[in-house]
Design a protein around this motif. Structure first.
Motif, PDB file in Angstrom:
ATOM      1  N   MET A  95       0.845  -1.194   0.000  1.00  0.00           N
ATOM      2  CA  MET A  95       0.000   0.000   0.000  1.00  0.00           C
ATOM      3  C   MET A  95       0.878   1.240   0.000  1.00  0.00           C
ATOM      4  O   MET A  95       2.058   1.189   0.334  1.00  0.00           O
TER       5      MET A  95
ATOM      6  N   CYS B 174       0.733  -4.800   0.780  1.00  0.00           N
ATOM      7  CA  CYS B 174       0.147  -4.950   2.110  1.00  0.00           C
ATOM      8  C   CYS B 174      -1.277  -5.431   1.957  1.00  0.00           C
ATOM      9  O   CYS B 174      -1.728  -5.798   0.878  1.00  0.00           O
TER      10      CYS B 174
ATOM     11  N   LEU C 199      -7.545  -2.577   1.648  1.00  0.00           N
ATOM     12  CA  LEU C 199      -8.180  -1.574   2.489  1.00  0.00           C
ATOM     13  C   LEU C 199      -9.681  -1.792   2.531  1.00  0.00           C
ATOM     14  O   LEU C 199     -10.324  -1.998   1.506  1.00  0.00           O
TER      15      LEU C 199
ATOM     16  N   SER D  10     -11.664   0.510   4.461  1.00  0.00           N
ATOM     17  CA  SER D  10     -12.215   1.870   4.532  1.00  0.00           C
ATOM     18  C   SER D  10     -11.066   2.845   4.553  1.00  0.00           C
ATOM     19  O   SER D  10      -9.908   2.478   4.697  1.00  0.00           O
TER      20      SER D  10
ATOM     21  N   PHE E 233      -8.633   5.960   5.853  1.00  0.00           N
ATOM     22  CA  PHE E 233      -8.050   6.341   7.132  1.00  0.00           C
ATOM     23  C   PHE E 233      -8.851   7.489   7.754  1.00  0.00           C
ATOM     24  O   PHE E 233      -9.470   8.286   7.038  1.00  0.00           O
TER      25      PHE E 233
ATOM     26  N   ALA F  17     -10.676  -8.888   3.714  1.00  0.00           N
ATOM     27  CA  ALA F  17     -10.459  -7.578   4.345  1.00  0.00           C
ATOM     28  C   ALA F  17      -9.978  -7.777   5.777  1.00  0.00           C
ATOM     29  O   ALA F  17     -10.413  -8.687   6.478  1.00  0.00           O
TER      30      ALA F  17
ATOM     31  N   LEU G  82     -10.108  -3.034  11.042  1.00  0.00           N
ATOM     32  CA  LEU G  82      -9.788  -1.605  11.023  1.00  0.00           C
ATOM     33  C   LEU G  82      -8.569  -1.304  11.874  1.00  0.00           C
ATOM     34  O   LEU G  82      -7.751  -0.445  11.531  1.00  0.00           O
TER      35      LEU G  82
ATOM     36  N   GLN H 275      -5.374  -1.613  10.047  1.00  0.00           N
ATOM     37  CA  GLN H 275      -5.142  -0.515   9.115  1.00  0.00           C
ATOM     38  C   GLN H 275      -4.719   0.752   9.861  1.00  0.00           C
ATOM     39  O   GLN H 275      -3.868   1.515   9.394  1.00  0.00           O
ATOM     40  N   ASP H 276      -5.356   0.989  11.045  1.00  0.00           N
ATOM     41  CA  ASP H 276      -5.037   2.196  11.807  1.00  0.00           C
ATOM     42  C   ASP H 276      -3.598   2.213  12.284  1.00  0.00           C
ATOM     43  O   ASP H 276      -3.040   3.287  12.575  1.00  0.00           O
TER      44      ASP H 276
ATOM     45  N   CYS I  20      -1.760   4.424   9.909  1.00  0.00           N
ATOM     46  CA  CYS I  20      -2.283   5.761   9.609  1.00  0.00           C
ATOM     47  C   CYS I  20      -1.404   6.836  10.243  1.00  0.00           C
ATOM     48  O   CYS I  20      -1.057   6.761  11.428  1.00  0.00           O
TER      49      CYS I  20
ATOM     50  N   CYS J 190       5.634  -2.366   6.976  1.00  0.00           N
ATOM     51  CA  CYS J 190       4.718  -3.418   6.541  1.00  0.00           C
ATOM     52  C   CYS J 190       5.582  -4.542   5.955  1.00  0.00           C
ATOM     53  O   CYS J 190       6.161  -4.385   4.863  1.00  0.00           O
TER      54      CYS J 190
ATOM     55  N   PRO K  45       1.053  -4.982   8.843  1.00  0.00           N
ATOM     56  CA  PRO K  45       1.578  -3.789   9.534  1.00  0.00           C
ATOM     57  C   PRO K  45       2.261  -4.148  10.851  1.00  0.00           C
ATOM     58  O   PRO K  45       1.788  -4.993  11.610  1.00  0.00           O
TER      59      PRO K  45
END
Length: 965
Positions: free
Chosen positions: A1, A12, A15, A17, A19, A68, A71, A74-75, A78, A928, A940
């Motif tokens: 990503m 990675c 996604l 959603s 950030f 998927a 979250l 993913q955070d 961010c 990552c 991550p």
């Protein structure tokens, strides 16, 4: 990503959603829900923390992909919300927007055992796997103050383990970026070569505690003037304001390097590129002193404490003084009894005034100087401030004219003042009144000159001054003329009542001096009425009074609307000099020829029913002015009479004294009148008129009394039959000024200091609010304006209650003290940043905006970092503090100073760094990479490092592939 901030692309996870937006963790709304649970025999509390987002309903629920990832994973990558100034510690360390925390119950011991920790974590892992929950779950372990958490997050084929290390001291090999990178690389254990780039974010925090020349700008009060007895009106008339200590204790500067990669910056045990002046981002927060001592707050607090004192004036000032007061009271009572005896007594020797002044002299003679709470010089200064008319004019005439002129002028100024009507909201007193000034004096005396003893002494002298003015017909300075204003506090009403008594007494004494007989006496009374309620330009009562007000006499409210002077009542012997009038023996045969007396002016074009003569409005007595406590007593007495016929009749007779007086005045002014004529003027709705056709076919208007006036035994009819045609000047007084004045003086004399301060507390709150408004207008702080309005509204609700709750009053005081503190903080910051010295331009506006933001927000970004207007000032502040630090030996344990600032020579060639060693260093590492095998998914990885003088913390989030490993 694609990681924000650099151009390297790392394969990675997909996604789900977007950030969170920049700064959303700070500006957004965080919510939490808690619930108690039991695990075996142990109680836990589970709390759900999450960021409330508008897109919660749409994003992530339409078409979730099979592969998927959660979250939270993913955070971890961010960069939009690194180092949030106000957030849960787990949000700062891991950057997550939603998580669960399981912590021991309120009265349960901490989870210290390693076996218990592993048991909990394994149970959580199983529950997450079975439930499919993708929200990370943490368990709080070790002691609570350590803020230690361990947790896990599971997704489809992936898992993230949250681990933490907490030490007291920073290990020397990890006291820099290079050592922390070694830890991170060894932990993720990636065998790829070359290793994917590691994204780095760094924040150093510097603390400024010594402001040096930018000291707190509060000017101390002039204690020499206050304590030396040379106290003038300016000092007494103003409340102090401001903090006695600097309300801003520390300034925290955070220098941030948000987007770095390994190799761009060097930071090891021998050299560092991390120069705070070169940091791209600066942000500042201030640490506010807890409960700083503020002058206005201290005054209010000490004054409020007096309300809880129980001692009487006798107990406070001593028994010797009490004995003197007892003698004084006995002398007064003896004087009053002898004044009423028929025997010839030399009145000047036994007057109440002489008794009071002899008692005053005895008190001062027997009281030693060291026992007196207030010196004579101080007391005279206070009394001169309260009663400036005493020093200006000595004679009664000049003093009266001066008083009247001052009151009138003051009223005109008050109308122009926007804050003048504030007293009606707070039920205090006008800001130029005697009660208001007395409150300020009592507050000052209590704080500076002896506390409750000085207050008792001042109050005693004040009461003596009131009696002196009553006995010598001196109007009380600083009170508006007229009856008591029920919008004001009770003490102010009592003083106004005493002033009314003095006015009536003066009018009576002046009338007695008239030696030209009844005509001049009548002329004087009529002339005085022109300025009263029924003057030529006034509205006739018949058109303004309501029906309810005229049923059984004038309403109680109308009793407080009179500004008329007293009408002298002549003795019975003088009454015999006048011919009998209608209603009296010998006068009923020729009523129409009786001489009219006490006329004011015709009532429009109205004529008498029987004679056709013009109907005249009579000169009437004004009802007795009343204070709110007397009105309540009257209401209680009338209510206790009940609803029976006898009780209603007695109630009507009690209320008809004013009605009977008006009837007698009407009869004297309109010879030959009937009840219908009186009703047409006094209560026009009780006279019903209608058009009828007479015998000749003409339309005429015919009138008659209303139905209630025709009820048998009607009080109006009975009163009319018993009323004699007597003008107001020869009627019995409705208002006994001597009796009422003595009641007021007794009321004042028995007040304890606690009672006095309770009466004056609304005035002090009034003065405090005006002071805060005055100070706020200089600073112009929107939040303070709103806070003052809220405090005023709160105070208005509390003070209008018959018996205010002390707890609620204390809350009002705390609100006002909080406002004073905010204003003091604003002034402190403005002084430190050079605002208010006359500079104009963009920089000044930017600095004002910056200081205003510091008061409102938890952390404020510095525009231009170290090169902007605010940044330059902050830099100078740190340089000044560092120069001053040279005077003291440096502490070797403070840590290592960054290389760039080490090299700056200042202060005559001595190497003095511009900045002190950072109080805290935060380093955020993330990447990552595939784990645990090279062929696993790239996931991550994150490590948040905190390095402080007495704390070393590593908070790591390490993800691994559970499908390909």
């Amino acid at each position: 990503m694609l990681l924000p901030g650099h151009t390297h692309y790392t394969p990675c996870m997909p996604l789900l959603s977007f950030f969170p937006s920049q700064g959303e963790y700070t500006s957004g709304i965080w919510e939490e829900k808690s619930k108690d649970i039991n695990f075996a025999d142990f109680k836990f509390s589970i709390t759900h923390h999450y960021l409330k987002q508008e897109s919660d309903e749409g994003d992530g629920k339409e078409e979730p992909e099979e592969d998927a990832f959660p979250l939270a994973m993913q955070d971890l990558l961010c960069m939009n919300n690194d180092f949030p100034p106000r957030a849960h510690c787990l949000v700062r360390w891991y950057g997550m927007r939603e998580f669960l925390v399981i912590s021991p119950g309120a009265n349960c011991e901490a989870i210290i055992s390693e076996s218990k920790c592993n048991l909990l974590l394994s149970s959580i892992s199983i529950s997450l796997a079975n439930s499919g929950c993708q929200v990370p779950m943490f368990v709080q372990i070790q002691q609570k103050w350590r803020r230690m958490y361990a947790g896990e997050c599971q997704g489809p084929g992936v898992r993230t383990d949250f681990e933490m290390v907490h030490l007291r001291k920073v290990p020397s090999q990890y006291n820099h970026l290079s050592g922390l990178l070694d830890i991170f690389k060894s932990k993720i254990g990636c065998s790829l070569t070359p290793l994917p780039p590691i994204n780095i974010a760094i924040r150093f925090t510097y603390v400024l505690q010594d402001w040096q020349q930018y000291s707190w700008p509060q000017q101390p009060p002039d204690f020499d003037a206050l304590l030396g007895g040379e106290v003038g009106g300016v000092e007494f008339g103003k409340l102090p304001f401001g903090a006695c200590e600097d309300p801003i204790s520390e300034l925290h500067l955070a220098t941030t390097w948000p987007h770095l990669t390994e190799g761009i910056v060097v930071d090891n045990d021998v050299y560092s590129d991390l120069d705070p002046l070169q940091a791209p981002h600066w942000s500042v927060r201030v640490r506010k002193a807890e409960n700083p001592q503020c002058l206005l707050g201290d005054f209010l607090t000490e004054f409020f404490k007096l309300c809880c004192r129980k001692e009487s004036t006798e107990e406070i000032l001593g028994r010797g003084l009490a004995e003197e007061e007892g003698k004084e009271n006995s002398d007064i009572s003896a004087a009053l009894s002898k004044l009423t005896e028929p025997a010839a007594v030399p009145i000047p020797k036994l007057s109440v005034s002489n008794m009071v002044h002899s008692a005053r002299k005895r008190i001062r003679r027997h009281r030693r100087i060291d026992e007196s709470p207030l010196s004579n010089e101080m007391l005279n200064s206070i009394l001169l401030y309260l009663f400036p008319d005493a020093a200006v004019e000595k004679s009664s005439e000049n003093s009266d004219s001066k008083t009247a002129q001052t009151n009138t002028n003051g009223k005109n100024e008050q109308d122009k003042d926007t804050d003048y009507n504030l007293f009606s909201h707070l039920k205090s007193a006008p800001s130029d009144s005697l009660s208001y000034r007395l409150a300020l004096c009592v507050c000052l005396v209590n704080f500076y000159h002896g506390g409750v003893r000085a207050v008792a002494h001042l109050w005693q002298e004040f009461v003596l001054e009131m009696r002196y003015r009553w006995e010598n017909n001196y109007l009380i300075y600083g009170l508006a003329s007229g009856p008591p204003d029920l919008r004001c506090c009770l003490l102010h009403q009592k003083l106004q009542m005493l002033n009314c008594c003095i006015e009536r007494k003066r009018a009576r004494d002046e009338a007695r001096k008239t030696t030209d007989g009844g005509k001049e006496r009548e002329r004087k009374v009529s002339g005085g009425c022109q300025n009263g309620r029924f003057g030529p330009e006034s509205v006739p009562p018949a058109t303004t009074a309501s029906d309810s007000a005229r049923e059984v006499g004038k309403s109680w409210e109308s009793w407080s609307d009179s500004e008329d002077e007293f009408f002298e009542c002549l003795s019975d012997q003088e009454e015999m000099e006048f011919p009998p009038t209608a209603g009296e023996k010998g006068g009923a045969k020729d009523v129409s020829k009786a001489k009219p007396e006490g006329r004011l002016h015709p009532h429009g074009n109205m004529t008498l029913i029987n004679s056709g003569e013009p109907l005249y409005i009579p000169v009437t007595q004004e009802p007795a002015p009343m204070t709110e406590d007397l009105l309540e007593e009257q209401s209680e007495v009338l209510a206790k009479l009940g609803t029976s016929a006898e009780g209603a009749h007695l109630r009507a007779r009690m209320q008809s004294a004013c009605l009977l007086s008006d009837m007698e005045s009407f009869k004297a002014a309109n010879p030959g009148c009937v009840l219908e004529d009186f009703v047409r003027w006094y209560s026009p709705r009780d006279y019903v008129e209608e058009e009828v056709v007479d015998d000749k076919g003409n339309t005429v208007v015919k009138g008659e009394l209303s139905a209630r006036m025709k009820i048998p035994g009607n009080m109006w009819v009975e009163a009319w039959e018993t009323a004699r045609a007597t003008p107001a000047r020869r009627q019995r007084r409705l208002f006994d000024d001597t009796k009422e004045a003595e009641k007021v003086l007794h009321y004042l004399a028995v007040q304890k200091p606690a009672d006095l301060t309770s009466h004056l507390l609304p005035c002090i709150l009034h003065a405090a609010i005006l002071k805060l408004k005055e100070e706020e207008s200089v600073e112009d702080i929107p939040s303070v304006k709103k806070a003052i309005q809220q405090a005023t509204s709160h105070a208005s609700k509390v003070l209008h209650h018959p018996s205010p709750d002390y707890k609620k009053l204390e809350d009002v005081l705390n609100q006002l003290i909080a406002v004073e503190t905010v204003i003091a903080r604003a002034r402190s910051l403005k002084a430190k940043f050079g605002i208010g010295k006359g500079e104009k331009g963009e920089d000044a506006e930017e600095l004002e905006k910056f200081v205003s933001s510091l008061l409102e927000e938890p952390e404020v970004a510095v525009t231009g970092a170290g090169r902007g207007p605010a940044g330059s000032i902050i830099h100078r502040l740190f340089v000044s503090a560092q120069r001053a630090a040279l005077l003291a030996p440096l502490d070797d344990d403070l840590g290592r100073v960054g290389g760039a600032e080490d090299r700056k020579p200042m202060g005559g060639g001595i190497n003095v760094p511009d900045f002190p060693p950072p109080a805290g260093r935060e380093i955020l590492l993330r990447t990552c990479v595939p784990r645990p095998a090279p062929y696993s998914k790239a996931l991550p990885q994150r490590l948040f490092c905190v390095l402080m003088r007495d704390e070393f913390r590593l908070a790591g989030a390490f993800s691994s592939d559970t499908s390909f490993f």
